[in-house]
Design a protein around this motif. Structure first.
Motif, PDB file in Angstrom:
ATOM      1  N   VAL A  70     -50.030   0.842 -10.669  1.00 13.75           N
ATOM      2  CA  VAL A  70     -51.317   0.339 -10.209  1.00 13.75           C
ATOM      3  C   VAL A  70     -51.233  -1.179 -10.162  1.00 13.75           C
ATOM      4  O   VAL A  70     -51.008  -1.834 -11.194  1.00 13.75           O
ATOM      5  N   ASP A  71     -51.382  -1.749  -8.955  1.00 17.03           N
ATOM      6  CA  ASP A  71     -51.299  -3.208  -8.770  1.00 17.03           C
ATOM      7  C   ASP A  71     -49.989  -3.766  -9.316  1.00 17.03           C
ATOM      8  O   ASP A  71     -49.951  -4.811  -9.988  1.00 17.03           O
ATOM      9  N   GLY A  72     -48.932  -3.042  -9.077  1.00 14.38           N
ATOM     10  CA  GLY A  72     -47.620  -3.513  -9.483  1.00 14.38           C
ATOM     11  C   GLY A  72     -47.303  -3.324 -10.947  1.00 14.38           C
ATOM     12  O   GLY A  72     -46.254  -3.797 -11.404  1.00 14.38           O
ATOM     13  N   ARG A  73     -48.166  -2.684 -11.671  1.00 16.31           N
ATOM     14  CA  ARG A  73     -47.932  -2.445 -13.097  1.00 16.31           C
ATOM     15  C   ARG A  73     -48.009  -0.949 -13.396  1.00 16.31           C
ATOM     16  O   ARG A  73     -48.767  -0.228 -12.756  1.00 16.31           O
ATOM     17  N   SER A  74     -47.232  -0.543 -14.384  1.00 16.59           N
ATOM     18  CA  SER A  74     -47.274   0.871 -14.763  1.00 16.59           C
ATOM     19  C   SER A  74     -48.498   1.132 -15.632  1.00 16.59           C
ATOM     20  O   SER A  74     -48.875   0.302 -16.472  1.00 16.59           O
TER      21      SER A  74
END
Length: 352
Positions: A70-74
């Motif tokens: 999500v938005d480049g983060r896990s």
């Protein structure tokens, strides 16, 4: 875990209502005494859905969820079964049978009511349950960190509570009538061997299969069903009880002198059942101190000694079972045993 104090099924809802709503509870109890059903009933009484997770069938990822980007983060997404918007009762059944990794996964859920970024809705309740190692059931030691996160409540089987419940839930009348006479047979300790044993759940199963067969049920079928669900000794006694009921044998009639102990060789199982019921009645009605015995109880004690003589004439072995130490280590009051030893020779002489 050793139980310092226990609660009955009738008291448990009040305990949960006051404790589980503020702190997570762990409910200890032997297999088959109704832990799961009572938690579901408690949830229904609050108007909440009960979501059950079985500790032995979970892996850590079943609770923590799987990562997503999500938005480049896990971000870990908890399973749909847990991640709900409305308050509910989360029931962690067989929690202490789960693997250590699964138990660890429960820590934050139990203490912080949170898994990852998901938090249980306000008003949700967390209840765990499990069997004890002494119950011959699958049970792993719980880490002290987990033990210290829970309020521990120990449940015991109560014949009075179960019979009250049974009267309103369609339990077969034979089962109700038998356990009314032998409430001590509602539950027995799990055996060390693989065989059926008596619990409230197994008596409920026996009731269901008896209802399924309908009336009439022949003696051989009754025996098959009883031995398939109950402790062998209880199954034999239940079978004998039905013979008593069907042949109009009645302990009260024998006490009053209106009937005699069954003496035919083919009635030996009836004799054993009536003798065991007689002993249970003596243990229940005779006080530990003779000074506390009413006139009616003293009269019953005198009649009981005469009944022992009559029983011994048929079978000395069965008569000895009445006054011997019980399965639970209990004995009849010493004053009664002393009087019996003193008076039996005279009663025997009077009969001869």
């Amino acid at each position: 875990m050793h139980a310092q104090l226990t609660v009955t099924p009738a008291r448990l809802p009040d305990v949960l209502l006051n404790v589980a709503v503020v702190r997570p509870v762990f409910l200890w109890g032997a297999p088959g005494i109704g832990k799961s059903s009572m938690v579901r009933q408690f949830a229904a009484s609050l108007g909440l859905e009960c979501v059950s997770l079985l500790g032995t069938q979970l892996a850590p990822e079943d609770l923590i969820g799987v990562p997503t980007i999500v938005d480049g983060r896990s971000r870990f997404c908890p399973p749909e079964q847990i991640a709900r918007n409305s308050p509910y009762v989360l029931f962690l059944d067989e929690l202490n049978a789960a693997s250590p990794d699964v138990q660890k996964a429960f820590y934050s859920l139990i203490l912080d009511r949170r898994i990852g970024s998901y938090e249980l809705p306000a008003g949700s309740v967390v209840i765990g349950a499990g069997n004890r190692a002494t119950d011959q059931a699958l049970a792993r030691p719980m880490a002290s960190a987990l033990v210290n996160r829970l309020v521990h409540v120990h449940l015991r089987a109560s014949p009075d509570d179960w019979l009250t419940w049974a009267a309103n839930n369609g339990i077969h009348p034979w089962v109700v009538a038998y356990l009314t006479q032998r409430p001590d047979h509602l539950w027995s300790a799990p055996p060390k061997t693989e065989e059926p044993f008596s619990t409230p759940r197994s008596w409920h199963m026996l009731s269901d299969v008896l209802h399924s067969y309908g009336d009439p049920v022949d003696d051989e079928t009754v025996a098959l069903l009883a031995y398939a669900t109950l402790t062998p000794k209880h199954a034999g006694a239940f079978r004998a009880y039905l013979k008593v009921a069907r042949h109009a044998y009645d302990l009260d009639a024998i006490v009053k002198g209106d009937a005699r102990w069954p003496a035919e060789p083919g009635d030996r199982d009836l004799l054993y059942f009536l003798a065991e019921t007689f002993r249970a009645r003596l243990a229940k009605e005779l006080p530990a101190d003779r000074r506390h015995a009413s006139a009616g109880v003293r009269q019953f004690a005198f009649r009981a000694k005469a009944m022992l003589v009559e029983l011994a004439e048929i079978s000395l072995e069965v008569a000895q079972l009445v006054i011997a130490e019980g399965e639970d280590g209990g004995t009849l009051p010493s004053w009664f045993l002393v009087e019996a030893a003193r008076d039996l020779p005279r009663l025997v002489a009077a009969r001869t």
